[in-house]
Design a protein around this motif. Structure first.
Motif, PDB file in Angstrom:
ATOM      1  N   GLY A   1       0.820  -1.220   0.000  1.00 26.98           N
ATOM      2  CA  GLY A   1       0.000   0.000   0.000  1.00 26.98           C
ATOM      3  C   GLY A   1       0.844   1.254   0.000  1.00 26.98           C
ATOM      4  N   CYS A   2       0.872   1.971  -1.120  1.00 26.92           N
ATOM      5  CA  CYS A   2       1.715   3.155  -1.239  1.00 26.92           C
ATOM      6  C   CYS A   2       0.877   4.407  -1.481  1.00 26.92           C
ATOM      7  CB  CYS A   2       2.735   2.975  -2.353  1.00 26.92           C
ATOM      8  SG  CYS A   2       2.020   2.694  -3.973  1.00 26.92           S
ATOM      9  N   ARG A   3       1.491   5.561  -1.251  1.00 27.92           N
ATOM     10  CA  ARG A   3       0.853   6.860  -1.488  1.00 27.92           C
ATOM     11  C   ARG A   3       1.349   7.372  -2.840  1.00 27.92           C
ATOM     12  NH1 ARG A   3       2.234  10.485   3.026  1.00 27.92           N
ATOM     13  NH2 ARG A   3       0.424   9.555   4.001  1.00 27.92           N
ATOM     14  N   TYR A   4       0.440   7.966  -3.606  1.00 31.02           N
ATOM     15  CA  TYR A   4       0.799   8.554  -4.890  1.00 31.02           C
ATOM     16  C   TYR A   4       0.898  10.066  -4.778  1.00 31.02           C
ATOM     17  CZ  TYR A   4       0.189   3.997  -6.906  1.00 31.02           C
ATOM     18  OH  TYR A   4       0.353   2.674  -7.198  1.00 31.02           O
TER      19      TYR A   4
ATOM     20  N   ALA B   1      -3.747  -0.635 -12.719  1.00 31.95           N
ATOM     21  CA  ALA B   1      -3.532  -1.573 -11.615  1.00 31.95           C
ATOM     22  C   ALA B   1      -3.324  -0.820 -10.323  1.00 31.95           C
ATOM     23  CB  ALA B   1      -2.303  -2.433 -11.890  1.00 31.95           C
ATOM     24  N   GLN B   2      -3.664  -1.343  -9.401  1.00 32.55           N
ATOM     25  CA  GLN B   2      -4.916  -1.758  -8.815  1.00 32.55           C
ATOM     26  C   GLN B   2      -5.608  -0.499  -8.350  1.00 32.55           C
ATOM     27  OE1 GLN B   2      -1.887  -3.323  -8.193  1.00 32.55           O
ATOM     28  NE2 GLN B   2      -2.440  -5.282  -9.034  1.00 32.55           N
ATOM     29  N   THR B   3      -6.820  -0.322  -8.665  1.00 30.52           N
ATOM     30  CA  THR B   3      -7.513   0.919  -8.365  1.00 30.52           C
ATOM     31  C   THR B   3      -7.767   1.077  -6.870  1.00 30.52           C
ATOM     32  OG1 THR B   3      -8.543   0.834 -10.529  1.00 30.52           O
ATOM     33  CG2 THR B   3      -9.538   2.300  -8.923  1.00 30.52           C
ATOM     34  N   VAL B   4      -8.100  -0.006  -6.201  1.00 37.63           N
ATOM     35  CA  VAL B   4      -8.444   0.068  -4.782  1.00 37.63           C
ATOM     36  C   VAL B   4      -7.394  -0.671  -3.962  1.00 37.63           C
ATOM     37  CG1 VAL B   4     -10.176  -0.516  -3.041  1.00 37.63           C
ATOM     38  CG2 VAL B   4     -10.890   0.237  -5.319  1.00 37.63           C
ATOM     39  N   ASN B   5      -6.942  -0.012  -2.885  1.00 37.29           N
ATOM     40  CA  ASN B   5      -5.968  -0.546  -1.933  1.00 37.29           C
ATOM     41  C   ASN B   5      -4.689  -1.007  -2.616  1.00 37.29           C
ATOM     42  OD1 ASN B   5      -7.502   0.111   0.266  1.00 37.29           O
ATOM     43  ND2 ASN B   5      -8.524  -1.848   0.344  1.00 37.29           N
ATOM     44  N   VAL B   6      -3.982  -1.913  -2.050  1.00 32.00           N
ATOM     45  CA  VAL B   6      -2.686  -2.405  -2.504  1.00 32.00           C
ATOM     46  C   VAL B   6      -1.884  -1.253  -3.103  1.00 32.00           C
ATOM     47  CG1 VAL B   6      -1.500  -4.276  -3.694  1.00 32.00           C
ATOM     48  CG2 VAL B   6      -3.796  -4.634  -2.881  1.00 32.00           C
TER      49      VAL B   6
ATOM     50  N   CYS C   1      -4.819   3.958  -6.065  1.00 36.23           N
ATOM     51  CA  CYS C   1      -4.926   5.335  -5.580  1.00 36.23           C
ATOM     52  C   CYS C   1      -6.132   5.541  -4.668  1.00 36.23           C
ATOM     53  CB  CYS C   1      -4.958   6.299  -6.749  1.00 36.23           C
ATOM     54  SG  CYS C   1      -6.354   6.044  -7.847  1.00 36.23           S
ATOM     55  N   ILE C   2      -7.024   4.585  -4.571  1.00 31.30           N
ATOM     56  CA  ILE C   2      -8.155   4.681  -3.648  1.00 31.30           C
ATOM     57  C   ILE C   2      -7.874   3.742  -2.489  1.00 31.30           C
ATOM     58  CG2 ILE C   2     -10.631   4.357  -3.317  1.00 31.30           C
ATOM     59  CD1 ILE C   2     -10.952   4.826  -6.354  1.00 31.30           C
ATOM     60  N   LYS C   3      -7.834   4.294  -1.284  1.00 31.60           N
ATOM     61  CA  LYS C   3      -7.561   3.488  -0.088  1.00 31.60           C
ATOM     62  C   LYS C   3      -8.864   3.332   0.694  1.00 31.60           C
ATOM     63  CE  LYS C   3      -3.225   3.751  -1.160  1.00 31.60           C
ATOM     64  NZ  LYS C   3      -2.729   2.813  -2.112  1.00 31.60           N
ATOM     65  N   THR C   4      -9.041   2.165   1.290  1.00 28.71           N
ATOM     66  CA  THR C   4     -10.265   1.930   2.058  1.00 28.71           C
ATOM     67  C   THR C   4      -9.939   1.374   3.436  1.00 28.71           C
ATOM     68  OG1 THR C   4     -10.546  -0.344   1.280  1.00 28.71           O
ATOM     69  CG2 THR C   4     -11.559   1.389  -0.050  1.00 28.71           C
ATOM     70  N   THR C   5     -10.870   1.616   4.342  1.00 29.22           N
ATOM     71  CA  THR C   5     -10.881   0.953   5.645  1.00 29.22           C
ATOM     72  C   THR C   5     -12.249   0.298   5.752  1.00 29.22           C
ATOM     73  OG1 THR C   5     -11.828   2.817   6.864  1.00 29.22           O
ATOM     74  CG2 THR C   5      -9.413   2.782   6.611  1.00 29.22           C
TER      75      THR C   5
ATOM     76  N   ALA D   1     -13.410   5.489   2.613  1.00 33.61           N
ATOM     77  CA  ALA D   1     -12.635   5.381   1.381  1.00 33.61           C
ATOM     78  C   ALA D   1     -12.099   6.777   1.065  1.00 33.61           C
ATOM     79  CB  ALA D   1     -13.498   4.889   0.225  1.00 33.61           C
ATOM     80  N   PHE D   2     -10.856   6.856   0.572  1.00 36.79           N
ATOM     81  CA  PHE D   2     -10.258   8.148   0.270  1.00 36.79           C
ATOM     82  C   PHE D   2      -9.213   7.995  -0.819  1.00 36.79           C
ATOM     83  CE2 PHE D   2      -8.176   6.160   3.808  1.00 36.79           C
ATOM     84  CZ  PHE D   2      -6.825   6.297   3.562  1.00 36.79           C
TER      85      PHE D   2
END
Length: 190
Positions: free
Chosen positions: A140-143, A171-176, A179-183, A187-188
Motif C-alpha cells: 500500500g503506497c501513497r501517490y 492496476a490496482q484501483t483500490v488498496n494495494v 490510488c483509492i484506499k479503504t478501511t 474510502a479516500f
C-alpha cells in the motif's frame, strides 16, 4: 521497467515451448465448451525466458503469437514504472511504455504477417507506477501529483493507439498499490 515481476516464468519457470502447448490445449477445450469465448494469451514483449530454457531465442510475445495466434483473441501485456526526480521525465514514463508496447506489437505482428488481416490486439492487463514505500500495509503506497499527471498522459496515449490496444486496466484501483484506499468505514484518494 517492464514486466520483470510477473509472468508465466514465475509459475514454475515454464519454458515458452511448453507454455504455448498448454495454452493451445486449454484454448481448444474452452472453445469446445463455449465457442463464444474471447481468449487472452499471456504476452511479454521482448522478454526472453532464458532461465528454464537457455537456448530460447524468441521473445515471449513472439513465441505466443507464432504458436497461438489462431487460439487467442487478444494478447496481454503489462508494465510498471519507477520514480524519477525530474517531473517531466517521470510523467512521460507511462506514456512511453504505452507507445513502446503498441509500436512493438505493430512491428512484431507485421513481421509475423498478422497485420492487417489477423491483428491480435493488446489487453494491457496491468499498468501503473510502483515505487513508493508501503505505508498502508502490504504494497500500500501513497501517490503524488506527478504520478497522476503520468496516468493522464498514459490515458491519452492509449487513445492514440486503439488500433493495437483494445483494453487497459489501471492496476490496482483500490488498496494495494491503487490510488483509492479503504478501511472498514471509509474510502479516500491517496
Amino acid at each position: 521497467v517492464g514486466n520483470e515481476m510477473f509472468g508465466p516464468w514465475q509459475l514454475g519457470y515454464m519454458k515458452l515451448s511448453h507454455y504455448t502447448l498448454k495454452h493451445n490445449r486449454v484454448a481448444e477445450k474452452m472453445l469446445a465448451a463455449d465457442p463464444s469465448l474471447k481468449l487472452i494469451g499471456v504476452g511479454d514483449l521482448g522478454r526472453i525466458n532464458k532461465k528454464p530454457d537457455p537456448r530460447e531465442k524468441r521473445g515471449w510475445s513472439r513465441g505466443m503469437l507464432e504458436q497461438c495466434a489462431d487460439r487467442m483473441d487478444l494478447i496481454s501485456e503489462h508494465f510498471y514504472c519507477g520514480n524519477k526526480a525530474d517531473v517531466p521525465a517521470h510523467v512521460s514514463q507511462l506514456r512511453e511504455q504505452v507507445r513502446r508496447k503498441a509500436a512493438g506489437h505493430r512491428k512484431l505482428q507485421a513481421e509475423l504477417d498478422l497485420l492487417p488481416k489477423r491483428t491480435v490486439p493488446i489487453a494491457m492487463d496491468e499498468w501503473n507506477y510502483w515505487h513508493r514505500p508501503y505505508i498502508y500495509g502490504e504494497l500500500g503506497c501513497r501517490y503524488r501529483l506527478k504520478d497522476a499527471l503520468g496516468v493522464a498522459a498514459a490515458i491519452h496515449e492509449y487513445g492514440r493507439n486503439t488500433d493495437m490496444i483494445t483494453m487497459a486496466h489501471y492496476a490496482q484501483t483500490v488498496n494495494v498499490i491503487g490510488c483509492i484506499k479503504t478501511t472498514k468505514t471509509k474510502a479516500f484518494f491517496a
